[in-house]
Design a protein around this motif. Structure first.
Motif, PDB file in Angstrom:
ATOM      1  N   ILE A  38     -48.238  13.113 -76.395  1.00 33.41           N
ATOM      2  CA  ILE A  38     -48.356  14.556 -76.564  1.00 33.41           C
ATOM      3  C   ILE A  38     -48.805  15.225 -75.272  1.00 33.41           C
ATOM      4  CG2 ILE A  38     -49.537  16.414 -77.812  1.00 33.41           C
ATOM      5  CD1 ILE A  38     -49.683  14.497 -80.237  1.00 33.41           C
ATOM      6  N   VAL A  39     -49.871  14.733 -74.669  1.00 34.00           N
ATOM      7  CA  VAL A  39     -50.395  15.379 -73.460  1.00 34.00           C
ATOM      8  C   VAL A  39     -49.597  14.993 -72.211  1.00 34.00           C
ATOM      9  CG1 VAL A  39     -52.415  15.815 -72.032  1.00 34.00           C
ATOM     10  CG2 VAL A  39     -52.698  15.395 -74.485  1.00 34.00           C
ATOM     11  N   ILE A  40     -49.403  13.696 -72.008  1.00 33.91           N
ATOM     12  CA  ILE A  40     -48.730  13.221 -70.801  1.00 33.91           C
ATOM     13  C   ILE A  40     -47.337  13.849 -70.616  1.00 33.91           C
ATOM     14  CG2 ILE A  40     -47.789  11.191 -69.618  1.00 33.91           C
ATOM     15  CD1 ILE A  40     -50.885  11.529 -69.516  1.00 33.91           C
ATOM     16  N   PRO A  41     -46.554  14.068 -71.690  1.00 28.62           N
ATOM     17  CA  PRO A  41     -45.245  14.698 -71.496  1.00 28.62           C
ATOM     18  C   PRO A  41     -45.292  16.090 -70.870  1.00 28.62           C
ATOM     19  CG  PRO A  41     -45.272  13.556 -73.590  1.00 28.62           C
ATOM     20  CD  PRO A  41     -46.681  13.512 -73.062  1.00 28.62           C
ATOM     21  N   TYR A  42     -46.394  16.823 -71.016  1.00 23.73           N
ATOM     22  CA  TYR A  42     -46.495  18.123 -70.348  1.00 23.73           C
ATOM     23  C   TYR A  42     -46.523  17.929 -68.831  1.00 23.73           C
ATOM     24  CZ  TYR A  42     -47.493  20.531 -74.747  1.00 23.73           C
ATOM     25  OH  TYR A  42     -47.400  21.058 -76.013  1.00 23.73           O
ATOM     26  N   ILE A  43     -47.192  16.876 -68.396  1.00 20.44           N
ATOM     27  CA  ILE A  43     -47.282  16.610 -66.956  1.00 20.44           C
ATOM     28  C   ILE A  43     -45.959  16.078 -66.424  1.00 20.44           C
ATOM     29  CG2 ILE A  43     -48.506  15.310 -65.166  1.00 20.44           C
ATOM     30  CD1 ILE A  43     -50.942  15.254 -67.062  1.00 20.44           C
ATOM     31  N   THR A  44     -45.344  15.147 -67.151  1.00 21.04           N
ATOM     32  CA  THR A  44     -44.090  14.558 -66.665  1.00 21.04           C
ATOM     33  C   THR A  44     -42.951  15.576 -66.684  1.00 21.04           C
ATOM     34  OG1 THR A  44     -43.608  13.703 -68.889  1.00 21.04           O
ATOM     35  CG2 THR A  44     -44.733  12.222 -67.356  1.00 21.04           C
ATOM     36  N   ALA A  45     -42.983  16.501 -67.648  1.00 24.10           N
ATOM     37  CA  ALA A  45     -41.887  17.468 -67.773  1.00 24.10           C
ATOM     38  C   ALA A  45     -42.073  18.696 -66.888  1.00 24.10           C
ATOM     39  CB  ALA A  45     -41.734  17.904 -69.232  1.00 24.10           C
ATOM     40  N   TYR A  46     -43.301  19.182 -66.761  1.00 29.23           N
ATOM     41  CA  TYR A  46     -43.542  20.458 -66.084  1.00 29.23           C
ATOM     42  C   TYR A  46     -44.443  20.364 -64.864  1.00 29.23           C
ATOM     43  CZ  TYR A  46     -42.150  21.625 -70.873  1.00 29.23           C
ATOM     44  OH  TYR A  46     -41.507  21.669 -72.081  1.00 29.23           O
ATOM     45  N   GLY A  47     -45.056  19.207 -64.648  1.00 32.63           N
ATOM     46  CA  GLY A  47     -45.990  19.069 -63.538  1.00 32.63           C
ATOM     47  C   GLY A  47     -45.298  18.941 -62.187  1.00 32.63           C
TER      48      GLY A  47
ATOM     49  N   ILE B 246     -55.317  19.778 -70.928  1.00 30.61           N
ATOM     50  CA  ILE B 246     -54.330  20.844 -70.792  1.00 30.61           C
ATOM     51  C   ILE B 246     -54.792  21.996 -71.687  1.00 30.61           C
ATOM     52  CG2 ILE B 246     -51.918  21.520 -70.997  1.00 30.61           C
ATOM     53  CD1 ILE B 246     -52.367  19.283 -68.968  1.00 30.61           C
ATOM     54  N   VAL B 247     -55.143  23.125 -71.080  1.00 33.64           N
ATOM     55  CA  VAL B 247     -55.738  24.246 -71.811  1.00 33.64           C
ATOM     56  C   VAL B 247     -54.763  25.421 -71.882  1.00 33.64           C
ATOM     57  CG1 VAL B 247     -57.671  25.872 -71.910  1.00 33.64           C
ATOM     58  CG2 VAL B 247     -58.049  23.535 -71.064  1.00 33.64           C
ATOM     59  N   ALA B 248     -54.509  25.885 -73.095  1.00 33.08           N
ATOM     60  CA  ALA B 248     -53.682  27.077 -73.290  1.00 33.08           C
ATOM     61  C   ALA B 248     -54.567  28.306 -73.133  1.00 33.08           C
ATOM     62  CB  ALA B 248     -53.055  27.061 -74.678  1.00 33.08           C
ATOM     63  N   CYS B 249     -54.175  29.213 -72.255  1.00 30.57           N
ATOM     64  CA  CYS B 249     -55.003  30.391 -71.994  1.00 30.57           C
ATOM     65  C   CYS B 249     -54.115  31.586 -71.673  1.00 30.57           C
ATOM     66  CB  CYS B 249     -55.983  30.118 -70.857  1.00 30.57           C
ATOM     67  SG  CYS B 249     -55.232  29.385 -69.397  1.00 30.57           S
ATOM     68  N   LYS B 250     -54.716  32.765 -71.714  1.00 22.06           N
ATOM     69  CA  LYS B 250     -53.992  34.009 -71.434  1.00 22.06           C
ATOM     70  C   LYS B 250     -54.176  34.370 -69.959  1.00 22.06           C
ATOM     71  CE  LYS B 250     -52.375  35.640 -75.504  1.00 22.06           C
ATOM     72  NZ  LYS B 250     -53.069  36.709 -76.222  1.00 22.06           N
TER      73      LYS B 250
ATOM     74  N   GLU C 128     -41.652  23.609 -77.056  1.00 21.25           N
ATOM     75  CA  GLU C 128     -40.721  22.526 -76.732  1.00 21.25           C
ATOM     76  C   GLU C 128     -41.314  21.158 -77.036  1.00 21.25           C
ATOM     77  OE1 GLU C 128     -39.668  23.176 -72.660  1.00 21.25           O
ATOM     78  OE2 GLU C 128     -38.163  24.699 -73.118  1.00 21.25           O
ATOM     79  N   LYS C 129     -42.613  21.021 -76.849  1.00 20.04           N
ATOM     80  CA  LYS C 129     -43.254  19.715 -77.014  1.00 20.04           C
ATOM     81  C   LYS C 129     -43.835  19.474 -78.405  1.00 20.04           C
ATOM     82  CE  LYS C 129     -42.278  18.286 -72.944  1.00 20.04           C
ATOM     83  NZ  LYS C 129     -41.189  17.289 -72.827  1.00 20.04           N
ATOM     84  N   LEU C 130     -43.962  20.529 -79.203  1.00 17.41           N
ATOM     85  CA  LEU C 130     -44.524  20.354 -80.543  1.00 17.41           C
ATOM     86  C   LEU C 130     -43.610  19.523 -81.438  1.00 17.41           C
ATOM     87  CD1 LEU C 130     -46.262  23.773 -81.285  1.00 17.41           C
ATOM     88  CD2 LEU C 130     -47.326  21.512 -81.335  1.00 17.41           C
ATOM     89  N   GLN C 131     -42.308  19.468 -81.133  1.00 18.37           N
ATOM     90  CA  GLN C 131     -41.399  18.645 -81.925  1.00 18.37           C
ATOM     91  C   GLN C 131     -41.867  17.197 -81.933  1.00 18.37           C
ATOM     92  OE1 GLN C 131     -37.019  19.081 -81.769  1.00 18.37           O
ATOM     93  NE2 GLN C 131     -36.944  16.981 -81.010  1.00 18.37           N
ATOM     94  N   GLN C 132     -42.177  16.654 -80.764  1.00 15.50           N
ATOM     95  CA  GLN C 132     -42.601  15.253 -80.687  1.00 15.50           C
ATOM     96  C   GLN C 132     -43.982  15.071 -81.299  1.00 15.50           C
ATOM     97  OE1 GLN C 132     -41.250  12.617 -77.521  1.00 15.50           O
ATOM     98  NE2 GLN C 132     -43.385  12.350 -76.911  1.00 15.50           N
ATOM     99  N   GLU C 133     -44.861  16.046 -81.115  1.00 18.40           N
ATOM    100  CA  GLU C 133     -46.199  15.944 -81.697  1.00 18.40           C
ATOM    101  C   GLU C 133     -46.116  15.848 -83.220  1.00 18.40           C
ATOM    102  OE1 GLU C 133     -50.473  18.363 -81.849  1.00 18.40           O
ATOM    103  OE2 GLU C 133     -48.889  19.024 -80.502  1.00 18.40           O
ATOM    104  N   ARG C 134     -45.297  16.698 -83.827  1.00 15.47           N
ATOM    105  CA  ARG C 134     -45.175  16.690 -85.283  1.00 15.47           C
ATOM    106  C   ARG C 134     -44.489  15.425 -85.778  1.00 15.47           C
ATOM    107  NH1 ARG C 134     -43.893  23.162 -84.962  1.00 15.47           N
ATOM    108  NH2 ARG C 134     -46.095  23.790 -84.990  1.00 15.47           N
ATOM    109  N   LEU C 135     -43.588  14.886 -84.976  1.00 15.74           N
ATOM    110  CA  LEU C 135     -42.950  13.627 -85.333  1.00 15.74           C
ATOM    111  C   LEU C 135     -43.977  12.496 -85.345  1.00 15.74           C
ATOM    112  CD1 LEU C 135     -40.443  12.052 -86.049  1.00 15.74           C
ATOM    113  CD2 LEU C 135     -39.806  12.015 -83.617  1.00 15.74           C
ATOM    114  N   LEU C 136     -44.901  12.514 -84.402  1.00 13.13           N
ATOM    115  CA  LEU C 136     -45.965  11.511 -84.383  1.00 13.13           C
ATOM    116  C   LEU C 136     -46.813  11.576 -85.649  1.00 13.13           C
ATOM    117  CD1 LEU C 136     -47.413  11.567 -80.743  1.00 13.13           C
ATOM    118  CD2 LEU C 136     -46.030   9.805 -81.793  1.00 13.13           C
TER     119      LEU C 136
END
Length: 381
Positions: free
Chosen positions: A93-102, A167-171, A239-247
């Motif tokens: 869940i977390v690592i894919p944010y780095i590999t995809a967008y980092g 990974i922090v979601a913020c405004k 985009e990444k919540l699909q895999q999280e919910r599958l887990l």
């Protein structure tokens, strides 16, 4: 019948992982539950054996294997206990944010340490006043010179105590219209000035999984820690919540399978009125109903995993699996405990722990009510 995505190498890997867990996890799990924490030493042992982030590129410490290996890891960890969910969150869940967008610099800086267990990750979306309504988060990040100044609070954060990188979601643009276009993702490291941890939360279940509050008070985050582009955080999350919910669906399915198998063994050995309770028609009907629901869930799930690995858009099916399989697991936990009778309410039997652990699966990663909203929307309703 084996799942379509499972090959010989996956089964060999499963046997190796199961042997590792029989030595390093099963004997200690109840103690971890009592301690309300999984030791960091276990994370490092997982890393040493290549069980952390195996799907990432070799240059960052991974093995570049397909996602079927990640499924195997998550299934076998769930068989030990639901409290190990934080490892799946780290890996898938977390690592894919780095590999995809980092950026390349971010990948080189963080990923090698994530594969060894030296660096444990988390993702912080939920706030005291914002859960399913992600666009309503209040945590802000204001760019001043070379740093973002972050203020806000997050809660229910998995790996909240152990985490070294969050990974922090913020405004970054609180006045954006619509509101979700003002959300960005920042990677905040342990020891960053202005970052502290609040309470380690005392949960009904998942006792050994560390869940905590995170507090940001004029927290100074280098602008280089921005993940992807500013203002695209909400898009990345979707985009990444699909895999999280599958887990979550995978874990619920495995939990149901484990509960049923243990209950079958129990009803065969338990006697009442001079015979095994497995011979009572009520017991047989309940077992038959649960076995049918579990079998149908497994077939749907395996096909869904296959489609996900093929890169297909399975958002609707994932939402279906997430709500249906977690509801199945919750109902099965109740029915299994009933078949145990009074002993099912005793901590010495695993069904008591499973009964506590499973309900939250219908809440996190998007409530089951939200799953139904997504399904209905995607059906054109």
């Amino acid at each position: 019948m084996s799942a379509p995505y499972i090959k010989d190498e996956h089964e060999i890997f499963r046997k190796s992982l199961r042997k590792f867990l029989e030595k390093e996890a099963y004997p200690y799990y109840e103690q971890w539950e009592e301690d309300r924490m999984i030791p960091r030493a276990f994370w490092k042992k997982m890393g040493e054996q290549g069980y952390l982030c195996p799907t990432i590129d070799e240059q960052y410490g991974g093995s570049e294997v397909d996602w079927g290996f990640a499924v195997v890891i998550n299934e076998e960890l769930e068989r030990v206990g639901s409290g190990l969910v934080g490892i799946g969150l780290h890996n898938d869940i977390v690592i894919p944010y780095i590999t995809a967008y980092g950026t390349e610099e971010q990948k080189q800086k963080w990923l090698p340490h994530c594969t060894t267990g030296e660096m444990i990750t988390a993702i912080a979306m939920t706030e005291p006043g914002a859960g399913s309504d992600l666009a309503g988060i209040k945590t802000t990040a204001r760019l001043e010179g070379d740093h973002y100044i972050v203020n806000g609070q997050k809660t229910f954060i998995t790996n909240g105590i152990h985490s070294d990188l969050i990974i922090v979601a913020c405004k970054t643009n609180p006045s954006a219209v619509p509101a979700h276009k003002g959300i960005s993702l920042l990677a905040i490291e342990r020891g960053t000035p202005g970052f502290s941890r609040g309470r380690k939360l005392n949960k009904v279940g998942l006792h050994c999984q560390d869940t905590a509050e995170l507090i940001f008070e004029d927290c100074m985050v280098p602008k280089e820690n921005l993940i992807g582009d500013e203002g695209k955080g909400f898009l990345y999350l979707m985009e990444k919540l699909q895999q999280e919910r599958l887990l979550v669906a995978i874990a619920a399915q495995v939990a149901a399978e484990e509960m049923l198998q243990q209950t079958i063994e129990y009803v065969k050995s338990r006697e009442a009125f001079g015979k095994s309770i497995s011979r009572f028609q009520n017991t047989q009907f309940k077992i038959a109903e649960m076995a049918t629901n579990i079998e149908m869930g497994r077939v749907f799930l395996d096909q869904l995993i296959t489609e996900h690995m093929q890169g297909k858009d399975v958002v609707t099916k994932v939402s279906m699996a997430k709500w249906k399989l977690t509801e199945n697991a919750r109902e099965i936990a109740t029915d299994c405990m009933q078949l145990y009778g009074g002993y099912g309410y005793m901590e010495e039997y695993e069904i008591a722990r499973r009964y506590r652990d499973i309900p939250v699966a219908s809440i996190y990663a998007g409530t089951n009510e939200i799953m139904k909203v997504i399904i209905a929307k995607n059906m054109g309703l």
